[in-house]
Every structure is written in C-alpha cells, then in structure tokens.
Scaffold this active site. Structure first.
Site, mmCIF file in Angstrom:
data_model
loop_
_atom_site.group_PDB
_atom_site.id
_atom_site.type_symbol
_atom_site.label_atom_id
_atom_site.label_comp_id
_atom_site.label_asym_id
_atom_site.label_seq_id
_atom_site.Cartn_x
_atom_site.Cartn_y
_atom_site.Cartn_z
ATOM 1 N N LYS A 215 4.598 10.628 19.649
ATOM 2 C CA LYS A 215 4.035 10.652 18.309
ATOM 3 C C LYS A 215 2.551 10.306 18.318
ATOM 4 O O LYS A 215 1.720 11.020 17.757
ATOM 5 C CB LYS A 215 4.809 9.674 17.420
ATOM 6 C CG LYS A 215 4.387 9.714 15.954
ATOM 7 C CD LYS A 215 3.384 8.647 15.607
ATOM 8 C CE LYS A 215 2.912 8.793 14.175
ATOM 9 N NZ LYS A 215 2.013 7.696 13.752
ATOM 10 N N ARG B 6 4.883 1.437 -0.059
ATOM 11 C CA ARG B 6 5.615 1.928 -1.231
ATOM 12 C C ARG B 6 6.228 3.308 -0.984
ATOM 13 O O ARG B 6 7.345 3.593 -1.433
ATOM 14 C CB ARG B 6 4.690 2.012 -2.451
ATOM 15 C CG ARG B 6 4.070 0.696 -2.868
ATOM 16 C CD ARG B 6 3.449 0.763 -4.256
ATOM 17 N NE ARG B 6 2.594 1.930 -4.467
ATOM 18 C CZ ARG B 6 1.320 2.031 -4.092
ATOM 19 N NH1 ARG B 6 0.743 1.019 -3.462
ATOM 20 N NH2 ARG B 6 0.606 3.119 -4.339
ATOM 21 N N GLY C 70 0.808 -1.213 0.000
ATOM 22 C CA GLY C 70 0.000 0.000 0.000
ATOM 23 C C GLY C 70 0.839 1.260 0.000
ATOM 24 O O GLY C 70 2.066 1.230 -0.213
#
Length: 388
Positions: free
Chosen positions: A213, A15, A11
């Site tokens: 994060k 990529r 996905g």
C-alpha cells in the site's frame, strides 16, 4: 452494555473512515480531540453524513451514536472512557502519537474489565501501533508494564482510503472515496480473539500489505502531487491527465512493483493489477483532490522509511533499478514554502541553511555509505543550486 470504541482524532479520516466502520459494526464511538471547534460540532450535532464517491455515483450514510470529549480540558473523562472501552483507535498523524499516549496509558492502567482493550493505530505509517505502544509503555509505571497485556493488546494496521479536499462549508460531513482497505494483524489477540469489525481484513503477516500500500498508493499519489505542483496542475486528476506525468507515475510504480514482487512473493500479475487499480483510483475526477493537500508534509514523505526513500533504498540494497524514484524525490525537494504547510517552510529553511550533505542526511536519514546516498545528494545539490 453495548460495544464502545474510543477514537482519537475527529478529522476527516477519523469521521469518514474509522468511525464509519466502527459505527457500522455496532460500536458507540467516543471521539477524543483537542480542537475545540471539532469537539463542539460533534457535541452539538447528533449525526453527520459520509458520502462515498466513485465513478458509479455517490452513496450517503448517516453516522450517529457517538459522543465527543476534549482531552485538553477533560482528561479524567477520557481515562474513564478508555477504562471501559472495547477498542481504542486513532487517526491523528504519526507525529502526534507521543502526545496521546499518556492519557491512553492512564486509561489502560485504570481498566478492571476481564477482556483487554484492542489498541489499533490507523495511521499512514509502518508500525504505527508499535510506535504508540512504545510511548504507552514509557508512560506506564515499570511495575505495571509487567501486567500491561492483561489490560491491552496492540495490533498494527494498514489503512487505504483517499479523502479529497473537502468543501469549505461541509462541516462534519465527509466526502470520501468508496474504495477502502483496512488490514490488521490478528496474532496479537491470541486466544482472546480480535474485535468483531467486518470492515477489517485480519491477516497473519501485515508487512506485505503495509509495504504494498505505502509503496504503491502513497508513492503514486505523492508522485502525482509533486509533479503536478511543479507543473502548475490544480488537482491530482489534472496531473494524471498529463500523459507525461502519467507515464512517469507508471515508471515509478514499475520499480516499486519489482520490489514488492521480489521481497514479498506477490506475483507480477497480481501486483500489476493492483497498480492499474491504484492509477484508476487516483485518476478519479470526482474526488477533486488538490495537489497541495496530497503533497503536504514533505519532510515526512522524504524520510527514511517513507514512500520514496523507503523503496528506493531497498532497491539500491538489492542492486535493482531505482532511477525513476529519483524523479519524485527531486520534485518533493521543490515543494517549498507552500501556504498552510509548515513542513514545506521548514524544508526550504533546511535547504537554504544546511550543506548539501547535512541536508541529505537530515531529510532522508540515509547513511553516507548507502548506495542511494550519492544520487540523492546530487539531487539536493541541484535543487539548492537552482534556488540561489
């Protein structure tokens, strides 16, 4: 022989993030997926482009030196690739880890290389590699588990990069935010040493990076999505352009910042600078990120260790303020029956069919004696009442 990385998930993150940096580091990338269209596209195209987007403009990179295998049809080939790989990564979604673990276990078990393979799960979840590691052990002969770590080493990671909604005709090409952070713990590699991937920031203690994060980027991003959705906004940029929503996000991130500072010893100034950077990033008009994409999978996002209930529960346990975080929890509960999002349909079903108490427990995993449970129960009752 050159360096080889086996990557599960073809996905956009696979990529446009993981494979990009593996490629830049000199690895041949072997993509593994079960989606025929993705595998066939990768097999039929020798390269694709990753376009990094920022306020300064766009930069396009060409990614090549890869192969692709359909694990549904060619499991033996996947096992062979893992048996000689240097790195195994994945970006498949936390709920899919249990499905890729069996073939990874077989590949690791078939290894004869002198150096163990590095296994790094690149998922938006705390301890994703630990989770994958557990599934791999479950799929390994108990007698072989004893020597597992001579064949594989498992390191948790934290990833941060926004992949906006892609154009329908983009094919394999990916438009992606220029900013990125890929942090991986180095302790599991011991004396053997970690893989040479310059994009990775190797650290001794990963938890502060993961929680900072998750409780800043993911919390802020999802808050914008859910408030944007209920306010009829199209994109995250549109939501952040609404001063009321923007201030709400700041109020929410003030609370999560207080937790990060108190728990991890990060200074207020450093965390505030991080928050300011994140708000600037998700406000980026060039990303054209649609609120439905960012808000998808509300069941996962409402779960116990995720971006809302995770920080709110820890704040409640410490006797600290969590009022602002109740807002996005309520808005997430309203993210129901969104086209293309199965979890939003399931959310609507749970809220319709379950009692408020049962729905609260199922959705959030909160214990009934937890200090966050009563206010969240009230939100569930409120949303249920409005939908009747």
């Amino acid at each position: 022989m050159g360096k080889k990385a086996v990557h599960f998930g073809g996905g956009n993150i696979g990529r446009g993030f993981v494979a990009e940096f593996l490629h830049t580091s000199g690895f041949e990338v072997v993509f593994i997926d079960v989606m025929d269209n993705i595998i066939e596209a990768l097999q039929n195209n020798p390269s694709y482009q990753v376009t990094e987007v920022s306020e300064e403009g766009e930069t396009t990179k060409t990614i090549n030196n890869y192969r692709a295998i359909n694990s549904k049809k060619n499991e033996g080939d996947v096992i062979n690739e893992i048996s000689t790989a240097d790195v195994v990564t994945c970006a498949v979604g936390p709920n899919v880890l249990k499905f890729i673990a069996p073939v990874i276990a077989k590949g690791i078990d078939a290894r004869t290389a002198s150096k163990p393979v590095a296994v790094i799960a690149c998922e938006n979840a705390i301890g994703a590699t630990d989770t994958l590691h557990g599934f791999i052990k479950d799929n390994t002969d108990p007698e072989r588990v004893k020597s597992l770590y001579s064949r594989a080493q498992f390191a948790n990671s934290a990833i941060d990069r926004i992949v906006p909604t892609q154009a329908p005709d983009s094919g394999l090409n990916v438009r992606i935010e220029k900013f990125y952070e890929w942090v991986v713990e180095k302790a599991p590699f011991g004396d053997v040493g970690h893989p040479d991937i310059p994009a990775i920031h190797w650290v001794d203690n990963l938890e502060p990076y993961i929680e900072r994060k998750l409780f800043t980027v993911n919390t802020g991003h999802a808050t914008a999505a859910y408030y944007g959705y209920t306010s009829g906004k199209k994109t995250i940029h549109d939501a952040l352009s609404d001063e009321k929503i923007r201030q709400t996000i700041r109020d929410v991130l003030d609370e999560t910042a207080a937790l990060i500072v108190a728990k991890h010893g990060i200074s207020k100034e450093e965390q505030q600078a991080y928050v300011d950077t994140i708000i600037k990033r998700i406000s980026n008009p060039y990303l054209e990120d649609v609120v439905e994409r960012v808000g998808r999978a509300p069941l996962r996002k409402l779960s116990r260790k995720e971006r809302f209930v995770g920080p709110a529960s820890q704040l409640a346990e410490r006797g600290m303020e969590f009022e602002a975080l109740l807002g996005p929890i309520e808005q997430a509960l309203r993210f129901q029956n969104v086209p293309g999002d199965d979890e939003s349909v399931e959310l609507a079903k749970i809220l319709k069919e379950k009692s408020a108490a049962d729905a609260t427990s199922q959705l959030t995993g909160l214990e009934k004696d937890h200090p966050l449970y009563p206010p969240v129960l009230k939100l569930v009752e409120k949303v249920q009442g409005e939908s009747k």
